[in-house]
Design an enzyme around this catalytic site. Structure first.
Site, mmCIF file in Angstrom:
data_model
loop_
_atom_site.group_PDB
_atom_site.id
_atom_site.type_symbol
_atom_site.label_atom_id
_atom_site.label_comp_id
_atom_site.label_asym_id
_atom_site.label_seq_id
_atom_site.Cartn_x
_atom_site.Cartn_y
_atom_site.Cartn_z
ATOM 1 C CG ASP A 316 -1.707 1.424 1.492
ATOM 2 O OD1 ASP A 316 -2.453 1.642 0.465
ATOM 3 O OD2 ASP A 316 -1.641 1.922 2.427
ATOM 4 C CG ASP A 511 -1.348 2.246 6.693
ATOM 5 O OD1 ASP A 511 -1.558 2.029 5.615
ATOM 6 O OD2 ASP A 511 -1.483 3.269 7.461
ATOM 7 C CG ASP A 515 -4.039 -1.081 3.381
ATOM 8 O OD1 ASP A 515 -4.588 -1.023 2.345
ATOM 9 O OD2 ASP A 515 -3.387 -0.148 4.157
#
Length: 553
Positions: A316, A511, A515
Site C-alpha cells: 500500500d 496499514d 487494507d
C-alpha cells in the site's frame, strides 16, 4: 496424588498389591488423565468418526490409554503431559492471531436519514432501498453508496481508500458508504442496497477472507499419516506373533499373550512421536520469540514457513511507503512576491481551516507565527477554496478551478502533487505544491528486498496515477496501480497470486482499515503496527511493531 499414594502404599506391606491400592491409583490417575487429555481424546474420536483413523492424536490416545490399562500409570500421564506442553506452546504462537474485527464497526453506519414526503426519517441502512433520497449532514457517515443530487462538500475517505487527502464532491459525483461528510449538506440518491454497499462489502470480506487463505498442512500430521498406521500394525504383529517365536512365552494367556500384548503396548508408548510433537513447535516458537525481540510480531509458525517461499511484495502507499502526512514540497512564485511571502499569506489565509492541506501549509509556516489580527473576513466559498483579507489585501486560495471561476488567470504547472494556488490583490501570485512525505528508509528497504531474492515489487494506491508514478519511480518499485478501491486491491492481489508460480508466495504490506481485506487475501499479510489501524493489525499475519520498513528484510 496418585503417584504419592502409590509410592506410600508400596512401602506398606499390608497395602502393596491389594485391590484397594489398585482402585485408588486407578481412580486418581484416570481422573488426572481425563482432565489433561480430554480434548485430545475428543479430537481423536471426531477424526475416527470422519474416517481419519490414523493421526498423531489417535496414536497418543491409543498409547496412553493402553499404558493405563497395563498399569504404566506414570508413563501414560507424562506422555500426555509432554504432548500437551508441545500443543500449548504451538497454540500460543498460532492462536495469537486475528482478534474480533470490532474496530471495523467504526465504518459501519448506524442509521440513514431518508427524505419521505418532505420529512426526514431515520432508518436502519438495511431498510433503505435503491432510489431513496437520503441526506447526510456534516460529521455524519454516508450510510449507502449513491450519487450526489444536491449540495457539495468534502469527504474523509481514509477508512476506504487509505488516503488522508479529503475528496471534494458535488452534484452527480458518486459517493461510497463509510465515508465521512466533513462539510456541507449532501442529498444523495441511493444506488445500492446496504448489502451491496462498500462498507458492508468490506466488513463481509474481512470476516470471510481468512477462509480464502491456503493453509499449510502441518508437517507432523502429514508424517503421522504414514508413521501412525505403521506403528499400529507393528504393535499388532508383536502382540500376536511373540508367543509363537519367543521361547520364554507360551501359547497361554497369562504367560504368553498377556506378556506379548504388554510388550506391544510398551512399543506403542515408546513409538509415540513426542520428540517431533514437542521439538517442531518449540523450534517455531523460538523463531517467533526471536522475531518479537526485533519488533516483529509473527502470529503463527506457518507464516514463518511461508515467508521462505515469498517472491512478490505488494505495498500500500499511504501510511506504508509514505508517512500519510502532507507537507509543503515546493513554493512557486508567479510574480513579484517572494516564496516566503507566498507562504506567509497562504498560512494566514488557511489559519482557521480544518482541512488537512490547510494544516500542512500552516505547519510549514509555523502555527506560532500566525497573527490573528492580520486576518479579516475569512469565508469558505466552496469546498475548493476560500477567500479572506490579510493585511487589507483580498486573498483567494484553493484549487486552480476555484480561482478560474473567480475570473482569474491561473498559470499551468507541470508538477506532480496537490496544487494550492493563491491570488493576492486580484492576481494569481503563486502556488504551493503539497505532497505526502515518503518514509526515510522506504527506498533502502525496497533495494534490500530485491537483494534478498524478491523478484517483484508492486504498489497499490487509491491516489492519482501521476502521484503513484512518481512515488514508484523514486522508490524503485517495479509496478504500480493507481485509483484503486479496497475491492480493487483485493482483486489485483488475487490476480497477482494467480499469475504467480504455485510454489511462490505473495506478501501484502499495509496499514489502514481499507487494507484489512487484502491483508487477509495475500499469502502473508504484514501490517504497520505504529501507525496502522487496529483492524489491519488484527487481521494481519505479521505486524511490524515499530513501523520500520527495514524490518521487512
Amino acid at each position: 496424588i496418585g503417584f504419592i499414594t502409590k509410592t506410600f502404599m508400596n512401602q506398606m506391606e499390608q497395602f502393596a498389591g491389594t485391590f484397594l491400592q489398585k482402585a485408588i491409583i486407578y481412580v486418581t490417575y484416570s481422573a488426572a488423565y481425563i482432565l489433561i487429555a480430554g480434548d485430545v481424546l475428543y479430537a481423536a474420536f471426531k477424526n475416527i468418526r470422519s474416517g481419519r483413523f490414523f493421526d498423531e492424536k489417535f496414536l497418543i490416545s491409543l498409547a496412553t490409554i493402553t499404558a493405563l490399562i497395563i498399569q504404566y500409570y506414570d508413563e501414560a500421564i507424562f506422555v500426555i503431559i509432554f504432548y500437551k506442553i508441545g500443543e500449548l506452546l504451538q497454540n500460543y504462537a498460532v492462536n495469537y492471531t486475528r482478534k474480533s474485527i470490532t474496530n471495523l464497526i467504526d465504518i459501519q453506519p448506524q442509521f440513514a436519514t431518508v427524505i419521505v414526503d418532505g420529512e426526514y426519517v431515520e432508518m436502519e441502512p438495511i431498510q433503505v432501498v435503491a432510489g431513496d433520497i437520503i441526506i447526510v449532514r456534516p460529521g455524519e457517515r454516508i450510510p449507502l453508496d449513491g450519487v450526489v443530487i444536491e449540495g457539495e462538500g468534502s469527504l474523509d475517505t481514509s477508512a476506504l481508500t487509505g488516503e488522508s487527502l479529503h475528496k471534494e464532491v458535488h452534484t452527480n459525483d458518486q459517493v461510497l458508504s463509510g465515508s465521512i461528510n466533513i462539510d456541507g449538506n449532501l442529498k444523495i440518491k441511493v444506488t445500492k442496497i446496504y448489502q451491496d454497499s462498500m462498507a458492508s462489502r468490506i466488513l463481509d470480506m474481512v470476516e470471510n477472507a481468512s477462509s480464502l487463505k491456503s493453509k499449510s498442512e502441518n508437517y507432523i500430521t502429514r508424517f503421522a499419516r504414514y508413521y501412525t498406521p505403521t506403528i499400529v500394525i507393528i504393535a499388532l504383529i508383536l502382540a500376536v506373533l511373540l508367543p509363537f517365536i519367543i521361547d520364554e512365552y507360551t501359547l497361554t494367556w497369562k504367560n504368553g499373550f498377556q506378556e506379548s500384548i504388554m510388550t506391544a503396548l510398551i512399543f506403542l508408548v515408546v513409538s509415540c512421536p513426542c520428540a517431533l510433537v514437542i521439538s517442531i513447535p518449540l523450534g517455531f516458537f523460538g523463531g517467533i520469540g526471536g522475531a518479537s525481540r526485533q519488533g516483529i510480531l509473527v502470529k503463527g509458525s506457518n507464516y514463518l514457513e511461508t515467508l521462505t517461499s515469498v517472491k512478490t511484495f505488494v505495498f500500500d502507499k499511504t501510511g506504508t511507503l509514505t508517512k500519510g502526512r502532507f507537507v509543503v514540497d515546493e513554493i512557486i512564485s508567479f510574480g513579484d512576491y517572494k516564496k516566503e511571502e507566498i507562504l506567509d499569506y497562504a498560512a494566514h489565509a488557511e489559519a482557521n481551516s480544518p482541512h488537512l492541506i490547510a494544516r500542512s501549509i500552516v505547519d510549514a509556516y509555523g502555527a506560532e507565527n500566525i497573527v490573528e489580527s492580520r486576518i479579516q473576513s475569512q469565508k469558505q466559498n466552496s469546498t475548493f477554496g476560500l477567500s479572506c483579507i490579510v493585511d487589507n489585501k483580498p486573498i483567494l486560495i484553493g484549487k486552480g478551478d476555484y480561482l478560474s471561476k473567480e475570473g482569474l488567470v491561473v498559470p499551468s504547472l507541470d508538477r506532480i502533487g496537490t496544487k494550492v494556488y493563491i491570488a493576492i490583490d486580484g492576481k494569481c501570485e503563486g502556488c504551493l505544491l503539497i505532497k505526502d512525505e515518503i518514509k526515510y528508509n522506504a527506498a533502502t528497504a525496497i533495494t534490500a528486498l530485491k537483494e534478498n531474492g524478491i523478484s517483484k515489487t508492486i504498489m497499490l494506491t487509491g491516489d492519482a496515477d501521476e502521484i503513484a508514478e512518481e512515488v514508484s519511480a523514486e522508490l524503485g518499485i517495479d509496478e504500480y496501480y493507481a485509483n484503486m478501491s479496497p475491492l480493487d486491491k483485493v482483486a489485483k492481489v488475487t490476480e497477482i497470486k494467480n499469475q504467480t508460480p504455485v510454489n511462490d508466495k505473495v506478501v501484502f504490506v499495509g496499514d489502514g482499515i481499507n487494507d484489512a481485506p487484502v491483508l487477509s487475501r495475500a499469502d502473508v499479510g504484514i501490517a504497520m503496527g505504529g501507525m496502522g489501524s487496529d483492524a489491519a493489525i488484527q487481521v494481519a499475519d505479521i505486524v511490524l511493531m515499530t513501523d520500520d520498513l527495514a524490518k521487512l528484510t
